[in-house]
Each structure stands twice: as structure tokens, then as C-alpha cells.
Design a protein around this motif. Structure first.
Motif, PDB file in Angstrom:
ATOM      1  N   ALA A 104       0.839  -1.193   0.000  1.00 39.52           N
ATOM      2  CA  ALA A 104       0.000   0.000   0.000  1.00 39.52           C
ATOM      3  C   ALA A 104       0.882   1.255   0.000  1.00 39.52           C
ATOM      4  CB  ALA A 104      -0.931  -0.002   1.212  1.00 39.52           C
ATOM      5  N   GLY A 105       1.986   1.213   0.755  1.00 42.33           N
ATOM      6  CA  GLY A 105       2.895   2.355   0.808  1.00 42.33           C
ATOM      7  C   GLY A 105       3.691   2.503  -0.480  1.00 42.33           C
ATOM      8  N   THR A 106       3.797   3.736  -0.954  1.00 42.72           N
ATOM      9  CA  THR A 106       4.453   3.991  -2.242  1.00 42.72           C
ATOM     10  C   THR A 106       5.672   4.900  -2.118  1.00 42.72           C
ATOM     11  OG1 THR A 106       3.059   5.932  -2.678  1.00 42.72           O
ATOM     12  CG2 THR A 106       2.229   3.790  -3.414  1.00 42.72           C
ATOM     13  N   ASP A 107       6.073   5.231  -0.887  1.00 40.92           N
ATOM     14  CA  ASP A 107       7.125   6.241  -0.713  1.00 40.92           C
ATOM     15  C   ASP A 107       8.488   5.795  -1.227  1.00 40.92           C
ATOM     16  OD1 ASP A 107       6.530   4.524   1.505  1.00 40.92           O
ATOM     17  OD2 ASP A 107       8.035   5.553   2.686  1.00 40.92           O
ATOM     18  N   ILE A 108       8.684   4.488  -1.460  1.00 39.61           N
ATOM     19  CA  ILE A 108       9.962   4.071  -2.060  1.00 39.61           C
ATOM     20  C   ILE A 108      10.122   4.659  -3.460  1.00 39.61           C
ATOM     21  CG2 ILE A 108      10.108   1.933  -0.748  1.00 39.61           C
ATOM     22  CD1 ILE A 108       9.302   0.491  -3.404  1.00 39.61           C
ATOM     23  N   TYR A 109       9.029   5.074  -4.065  1.00 37.37           N
ATOM     24  CA  TYR A 109       9.061   5.714  -5.381  1.00 37.37           C
ATOM     25  C   TYR A 109       8.673   7.197  -5.295  1.00 37.37           C
ATOM     26  CZ  TYR A 109       8.973   0.850  -7.041  1.00 37.37           C
ATOM     27  OH  TYR A 109       9.256  -0.470  -7.260  1.00 37.37           O
ATOM     28  N   THR A 110       7.582   7.498  -4.589  1.00 39.20           N
ATOM     29  CA  THR A 110       7.051   8.864  -4.606  1.00 39.20           C
ATOM     30  C   THR A 110       7.889   9.842  -3.799  1.00 39.20           C
ATOM     31  OG1 THR A 110       5.569   8.312  -2.753  1.00 39.20           O
ATOM     32  CG2 THR A 110       4.686   8.076  -4.979  1.00 39.20           C
ATOM     33  N   ALA A 111       8.638   9.336  -2.812  1.00 35.60           N
ATOM     34  CA  ALA A 111       9.443  10.226  -1.977  1.00 35.60           C
ATOM     35  C   ALA A 111      10.873  10.367  -2.483  1.00 35.60           C
ATOM     36  CB  ALA A 111       9.451   9.732  -0.533  1.00 35.60           C
ATOM     37  N   ARG A 112      11.146   9.740  -3.636  1.00 35.54           N
ATOM     38  CA  ARG A 112      12.501   9.793  -4.182  1.00 35.54           C
ATOM     39  C   ARG A 112      12.451  10.214  -5.643  1.00 35.54           C
ATOM     40  NH1 ARG A 112      14.491   3.848  -3.124  1.00 35.54           N
ATOM     41  NH2 ARG A 112      16.469   4.663  -3.946  1.00 35.54           N
ATOM     42  N   ASN A 113      13.577  10.710  -6.115  1.00 38.13           N
ATOM     43  CA  ASN A 113      13.681  11.099  -7.519  1.00 38.13           C
ATOM     44  C   ASN A 113      14.073   9.885  -8.363  1.00 38.13           C
ATOM     45  OD1 ASN A 113      13.143  13.846  -6.975  1.00 38.13           O
ATOM     46  ND2 ASN A 113      15.286  14.186  -6.406  1.00 38.13           N
ATOM     47  N   GLY A 114      13.670   9.913  -9.628  1.00 36.13           N
ATOM     48  CA  GLY A 114      14.132   8.888 -10.545  1.00 36.13           C
ATOM     49  C   GLY A 114      13.065   7.994 -11.128  1.00 36.13           C
TER      50      GLY A 114
END
Length: 356
Positions: A104-114
């Protein structure tokens, strides 16, 4: 003679049909969409995925113990990936159109650039409304009835009742994040006679399991009233450090705090500080910041703290029921993808949340 001509015509027709069918089969095999699955699905789950693919998708099941170097050639060919590939892997996948997460958590992508914005990202929101709320109930009962301390006493063969317990009945709980998981928690706390207040961006049209709903600008006032605070918020720029030292100190002296959202919603140093000062009755953390905690971190040794290694919502290899929910969601979204429809749980990089 007429009979021979009829037979000859029939044979030619059969050969032509076989030729066209073989060409069609070769075309379909060459043209099928490639999808990489980064989990060890069982036979029934694979059958469900294959059925959803309707012979239009070629699935590649990548073993979980395969190294990133070994699996990269498979990912490079994929148009769809089910799982959580690394950002460096994604950057090399030129054919990639869509990633369907199992989290459910997406911060591995949304909180980082790239992350390439032309690639659709969907999460597994809606699949954890049972498993995580059950964890919350478990740790709350542990805190209420001193079960952690009694477990230590058992190891020491010590029979010593603790004259301080708390009932859930009649208490007031504040749930930060009244979405799918938060509402699942609220539904279960209702059975214990708990008064439940939720917090989300809008306070209108909330489910019946809540006794009230606040917006973030009312958080400070509600923290002072709550006996239990449960964080279900994801990690976004807006939620980072939300529970800082000031807000932790606003909570009641004997209040319970549970975190099943993201570790950085709570200021960890501030939490250690208020606990050392004797504030808060108990804390249960399934997520922390940093994660994992360093071996010398003071939270490991605090009597009032229950720590678990981010397992409240584990699925593949842990909970078959949750696994099946996730695979079913994948299949529904795969069908939508093949039909050119809008995907469910499409993640917004502006908010970090998924659409419904």
C-alpha cells in the motif's frame, strides 16, 4: 470424379486453415505482452493471473532469491511488472508501461527522484484492511494487559500480578488516516466499545464506524482528548514529522500510541525523549525511522515499547489470505489494462496517494 474434386477441395481448405492458424499462433506469441512477477506465486494464483491475461500476456515468474543482476534481462523485456523493482532497474526497463505494487505504501518511489513519470504506478490499497487492523488490536490488548511484561516473567518463572491494567472499553481513540486501513481499525474497535475519531482531509460523509471526523487543522485539540492514537498515514512530505515533540507532549500522560503507517510520521528522537520523561502509557511500533533500528538504539530497551519488524501487513510468504487479495487486485487491474480502461489505485506523485 466429382467426389475426387470435392475431397481435393476439402483438403486444400484444411491446409489453408492450418496455415492461417499457425501464422496466427506465431503472431500471437510474438505480440503477447510480457509481464514479470517478482513473487513466488502458488499454482492457484498463477492460474488466476493466466486467466486474467487471456492469452494476451506472457508471464515470467522471477524467483525471489534471484539476484538483481540475474533478473535484470527479464525485467528489461517486461511491459508490466508485478512487485517492487528498484529504481536503478526501472531506469533500464525501456519497454515498461506499468508497475503494480504489492504494497500500500508507495514512498519508495514517490518520496525519491528517478521514477519515470510515463510509467503508470498502482499500489495494493484495499488489500490490507483486515491483516493490519488485526495487528493493531493485538498490540493494543498487549499494552492494556501487560502481556509483554508477563512474557518476561514466564521466562523467569516468576508469578507476580501487575496491579495496573487498562480496558479498551469506554476509551477514546484517534485514528490518523481514515482510509481503508484506518477504517478497518475503526470497525474492529467498535466491538470493544471504543469511541472513535478519525482524521482525514475532509470531515464529510465518513463511515458509521466513526463517532466523529476531524481535519488536520484540528489535530492538536484532539490529541489532548485521546486515550489511544493510531497512525495509519503514509509517508509523504505533508506527514513527515507530524507527531513531533510538541504534539507527543499534548497527548495524555498514560495514552497509547500505535504506528502502522510510516516511521517518519513520528519524530523518533522526540518519542525517546518523552518516554524517558515518563510520558505516554505505552507505544507499539511496527514501523520506525530509521528502519531497521540500529542495534544500540534506546527504543530496543524501553519497557513501555513494543517493537515489530514491519510485519503488520506482510503478505507473500506470511499471510495466504492477504496474498490472494493482492493477486485478485492484480488480475482486476490487468483486465482493465488490456481493455484500455483506467487503472484502479493509480498513484499520484503530487500527493503520494492512490485513486479509488
Amino acid at each position: 470424379m466429382w467426389c475426387w474434386m470435392a475431397v481435393s477441395f476439402g483438403l486444400r481448405a484444411v491446409r489453408q486453415w492450418c496455415y492461417r492458424w499457425n501464422r496466427r499462433e506465431r503472431f500471437v506469441k510474438m505480440d503477447r505482452i510480457k509481464a514479470a512477477v517478482l513473487f513466488d506465486c502458488d499454482e492457484r494464483q498463477r492460474e488466476e493471473l493466466e486467466a486474467a491475461g487471456k492469452d494476451m500476456v506472457e508471464f515470467v515468474y522471477v524467483p525471489e532469491d534471484m539476484s538483481r543482476e540475474e533478473r535484470l534481462p527479464m525485467l528489461k523485456q517486461a511491459q508490466i511488472i508485478f512487485g517492487q523493482p528498484g529504481l536503478r532497474e526501472i531506469a533500464q526497463c525501456e519497454n515498461l508501461h506499468w508497475i503494480q505494487m504489492s504494497w500500500a505504501g508507495t514512498d519508495i518511489y514517490t518520496a525519491r527522484n528517478g521514477f519515470p513519470r510515463e510509467v503508470a504506478l498502482t499500489n495494493a490499497s484495499g488489500c490490507f484492511h483486515i491483516v493490519i487492523p488485526e495487528y493493531v488490536i493485538a498490540v493494543l490488548l498487549e499494552l492494556c494487559r501487560n502481556l509483554k511484561t508477563y512474557a518476561v516473567q514466564q521466562q523467569e518463572r516468576k508469578w507476580s500480578p501487575i496491579p495496573s491494567e487498562m480496558l479498551l472499553y469506554g476509551k477514546r481513540a484517534l485514528i490518523l488516516g481514515a482510509g481503508d486501513i484506518g477504517t478497518g481499525v475503526a470497525e474492529r474497535l467498535c466491538a470493544f466499545g471504543v469511541k472513535i475519531i478519525g482524521m482525514r482531509k475532509t470531515d464529510r460523509n465518513y463511515p458509521d464506524c466513526y463517532d466523529g471526523m476531524i481535519t488536520p487543522d484540528e489535530l492538536d485539540q484532539e490529541l489532548q482528548k485521546a486515550d489511544i492514537v493510531i497512525n495509519c498515514l503514509p509517508g509523504t512530505a505533508a506527514t513527515k514529522g507530524l507527531l513531533n515533540k510538541h504534539r507527543l507532549c499534548l497527548m495524555k500522560e498514560k495514552a497509547f500510541l500505535v504506528n502502522v503507517g510510516r516511521g517518519n510520521v513520528i519524530d523518533t528522537e522526540a518519542l525517546v525523549s518523552v518516554l524517558k520523561d515518563g510520558h505516554l502509557g505505552g507505544v507499539a511500533l511496527d514501523v520506525v525511522d530509521p528502519e531497521p533500528l540500529p542495534e544500540d538504539h534506546p527504543l530496543w530497551h524501553m519497557e513501555k515499547v513494543v517493537l515489530t519488524p514491519h510485519i503488520a501487513g506482510r503478505s507473500f510468504g506470511f499471510s495466504k489470505d492477504t496474498e490472494n487479495r493482492i493477486v485478485h487486485l492484480w488480475c482486476q487491474n490487468l483486465k482493465r489494462y488490456l481493455e484500455g480502461k483506467e487503472l484502479v489505485n493509480r498513484v499520484s506523485f503530487e500527493t503520494g496517494y492512490a485513486s479509488k
